[in-house]
Scaffold this motif. Structure first.
Motif, PDB file in Angstrom:
ATOM      1  N   GLY A  12     -70.921 -76.457 -66.650  1.00 41.60           N
ATOM      2  CA  GLY A  12     -71.185 -75.373 -65.596  1.00 41.60           C
ATOM      3  C   GLY A  12     -70.428 -74.264 -65.671  1.00 41.60           C
ATOM      4  O   GLY A  12     -69.920 -73.402 -66.826  1.00 41.60           O
ATOM      5  N   LEU A  13     -70.841 -73.039 -64.499  1.00 44.84           N
ATOM      6  CA  LEU A  13     -70.169 -71.828 -65.019  1.00 44.84           C
ATOM      7  C   LEU A  13     -68.910 -72.414 -65.092  1.00 44.84           C
ATOM      8  O   LEU A  13     -67.636 -71.435 -65.516  1.00 44.84           O
ATOM      9  CB  LEU A  13     -71.056 -71.038 -63.373  1.00 44.84           C
ATOM     10  N   SER A  14     -68.158 -72.676 -64.027  1.00 41.85           N
ATOM     11  CA  SER A  14     -66.250 -73.296 -64.231  1.00 41.85           C
ATOM     12  C   SER A  14     -66.610 -73.612 -65.590  1.00 41.85           C
ATOM     13  O   SER A  14     -65.119 -72.756 -65.662  1.00 41.85           O
ATOM     14  CB  SER A  14     -66.173 -73.446 -63.124  1.00 41.85           C
ATOM     15  N   GLY A  15     -66.369 -73.947 -65.732  1.00 44.57           N
ATOM     16  CA  GLY A  15     -67.059 -75.116 -67.048  1.00 44.57           C
ATOM     17  C   GLY A  15     -66.514 -74.181 -67.818  1.00 44.57           C
ATOM     18  O   GLY A  15     -65.695 -73.884 -69.090  1.00 44.57           O
ATOM     19  N   LEU A  16     -66.916 -73.722 -68.531  1.00 45.78           N
ATOM     20  CA  LEU A  16     -67.456 -72.553 -69.118  1.00 45.78           C
ATOM     21  C   LEU A  16     -66.575 -71.431 -69.484  1.00 45.78           C
ATOM     22  O   LEU A  16     -65.736 -71.167 -70.333  1.00 45.78           O
ATOM     23  CB  LEU A  16     -68.919 -72.205 -69.363  1.00 45.78           C
ATOM     24  N   THR A  17     -66.077 -71.463 -67.780  1.00 47.36           N
ATOM     25  CA  THR A  17     -64.937 -68.939 -68.380  1.00 47.36           C
ATOM     26  C   THR A  17     -63.465 -70.208 -68.147  1.00 47.36           C
ATOM     27  O   THR A  17     -63.112 -69.423 -68.735  1.00 47.36           O
ATOM     28  CB  THR A  17     -65.426 -69.658 -66.162  1.00 47.36           C
ATOM     29  N   LEU A  18     -63.587 -71.650 -67.759  1.00 48.64           N
ATOM     30  CA  LEU A  18     -61.861 -72.076 -68.387  1.00 48.64           C
ATOM     31  C   LEU A  18     -61.946 -72.717 -70.093  1.00 48.64           C
ATOM     32  O   LEU A  18     -60.850 -71.885 -70.339  1.00 48.64           O
ATOM     33  CB  LEU A  18     -61.780 -73.226 -67.129  1.00 48.64           C
ATOM     34  N   THR A  19     -63.105 -72.582 -69.936  1.00 48.86           N
ATOM     35  CA  THR A  19     -63.533 -72.753 -71.951  1.00 48.86           C
ATOM     36  C   THR A  19     -62.901 -71.876 -72.416  1.00 48.86           C
ATOM     37  O   THR A  19     -61.801 -71.316 -73.490  1.00 48.86           O
ATOM     38  CB  THR A  19     -64.593 -73.369 -72.122  1.00 48.86           C
ATOM     39  N   LEU A  20     -63.292 -70.281 -71.829  1.00 46.34           N
ATOM     40  CA  LEU A  20     -63.365 -69.155 -72.410  1.00 46.34           C
ATOM     41  C   LEU A  20     -61.715 -68.917 -72.407  1.00 46.34           C
ATOM     42  O   LEU A  20     -61.559 -67.960 -73.431  1.00 46.34           O
ATOM     43  CB  LEU A  20     -64.153 -68.105 -72.289  1.00 46.34           C
ATOM     44  N   ALA A  21     -61.393 -68.888 -71.502  1.00 51.84           N
ATOM     45  CA  ALA A  21     -60.242 -68.512 -70.554  1.00 51.84           C
ATOM     46  C   ALA A  21     -58.488 -69.180 -71.977  1.00 51.84           C
ATOM     47  O   ALA A  21     -57.926 -68.038 -72.265  1.00 51.84           O
ATOM     48  CB  ALA A  21     -59.897 -68.447 -69.790  1.00 51.84           C
ATOM     49  N   LEU A  22     -58.986 -70.591 -71.730  1.00 55.85           N
ATOM     50  CA  LEU A  22     -58.325 -71.912 -72.675  1.00 55.85           C
ATOM     51  C   LEU A  22     -58.294 -70.597 -74.359  1.00 55.85           C
ATOM     52  O   LEU A  22     -56.962 -70.318 -74.801  1.00 55.85           O
ATOM     53  CB  LEU A  22     -58.639 -72.373 -72.748  1.00 55.85           C
ATOM     54  N   HIS A  23     -59.663 -70.199 -74.357  1.00 54.16           N
ATOM     55  CA  HIS A  23     -59.165 -70.119 -76.467  1.00 54.16           C
ATOM     56  C   HIS A  23     -58.969 -68.862 -76.152  1.00 54.16           C
ATOM     57  O   HIS A  23     -58.243 -68.650 -77.408  1.00 54.16           O
ATOM     58  CB  HIS A  23     -60.875 -69.739 -76.640  1.00 54.16           C
ATOM     59  N   LYS A  24     -58.919 -67.628 -75.268  1.00 57.20           N
ATOM     60  CA  LYS A  24     -58.226 -66.979 -75.316  1.00 57.20           C
ATOM     61  C   LYS A  24     -56.815 -66.665 -75.505  1.00 57.20           C
ATOM     62  O   LYS A  24     -56.031 -65.338 -76.218  1.00 57.20           O
ATOM     63  CB  LYS A  24     -58.929 -65.794 -74.146  1.00 57.20           C
TER      64      LYS A  24
END
Length: 68
Positions: A12-24
Protein backbone atom coordinates in the motif's frame (compact mmCIF):
# COMPACT_ATOMS: atom_id res chain seq x y z
CA UNK A 1 28.95 -6.30 9.64
CA UNK A 2 26.27 -7.81 7.40
CA UNK A 3 22.76 -6.45 7.40
CA UNK A 4 19.66 -8.63 7.18
CA UNK A 5 16.91 -7.68 4.76
CA UNK A 6 13.94 -5.75 6.10
CA UNK A 7 10.62 -7.47 5.36
CA UNK A 8 7.82 -5.09 4.39
CA UNK A 9 4.37 -6.66 4.33
CA UNK A 10 1.87 -4.84 2.14
CA UNK A 11 2.38 -2.76 -0.99
CA UNK A 12 0.00 0.00 0.00
CA UNK A 13 1.03 3.62 0.19
CA UNK A 14 3.01 3.17 3.42
CA UNK A 15 4.73 -0.04 2.33
CA UNK A 16 5.79 1.42 -1.02
CA UNK A 17 7.01 4.64 0.61
CA UNK A 18 9.03 2.73 3.20
CA UNK A 19 10.53 0.55 0.47
CA UNK A 20 11.62 3.63 -1.48
CA UNK A 21 13.05 5.32 1.63
CA UNK A 22 15.07 2.22 2.59
CA UNK A 23 16.33 1.83 -0.99
CA UNK A 24 17.58 5.44 -0.97
CA UNK A 25 19.53 4.61 2.23
CA UNK A 26 20.95 1.39 0.64
CA UNK A 27 19.12 -0.74 3.19
CA UNK A 28 18.12 -4.08 1.66
CA UNK A 29 14.45 -4.95 1.88
CA UNK A 30 11.82 -7.29 0.49
CA UNK A 31 8.28 -6.14 -0.26
CA UNK A 32 5.49 -8.73 -0.04
CA UNK A 33 1.92 -8.23 -1.29
CA UNK A 34 -0.94 -10.75 -1.28
CA UNK A 35 -2.91 -9.23 -4.18
CA UNK A 36 -1.57 -9.96 -7.65
CA UNK A 37 -2.97 -6.73 -9.14
CA UNK A 38 -4.13 -3.34 -7.80
CA UNK A 39 -7.76 -3.13 -6.72
CA UNK A 40 -9.80 -0.61 -8.66
CA UNK A 41 -12.53 0.11 -6.15
CA UNK A 42 -12.91 3.80 -6.98
CA UNK A 43 -11.80 5.07 -3.59
CA UNK A 44 -9.85 8.22 -2.87
CA UNK A 45 -6.56 8.71 -1.07
CA UNK A 46 -6.06 11.66 1.25
CA UNK A 47 -2.48 12.62 2.01
CA UNK A 48 -1.73 14.73 5.08
CA UNK A 49 0.83 17.55 4.95
CA UNK A 50 3.33 15.28 6.76
CA UNK A 51 2.88 12.57 4.12
CA UNK A 52 3.35 15.09 1.31
CA UNK A 53 6.53 16.34 2.98
CA UNK A 54 7.97 12.83 3.09
CA UNK A 55 7.01 12.18 -0.54
CA UNK A 56 8.71 15.46 -1.47
CA UNK A 57 11.91 14.43 0.36
CA UNK A 58 11.88 11.13 -1.55
CA UNK A 59 11.49 12.92 -4.89
CA UNK A 60 8.04 11.47 -5.57
CA UNK A 61 5.71 14.41 -4.89
CA UNK A 62 6.52 16.35 -8.07
CA UNK A 63 5.61 13.27 -10.14
CA UNK A 64 2.25 12.59 -8.44
CA UNK A 65 1.10 16.19 -7.81
CA UNK A 66 -0.41 16.69 -11.31
CA UNK A 67 -2.65 13.65 -10.68
CA UNK A 68 -4.16 15.22 -7.53
Amino acid sequence: MSMDRVAIIGAGLSGLTLTLALHKQSIPCSLCEACSAPLNIGGAIMLSPNALSILKQLGVYARIQPEG
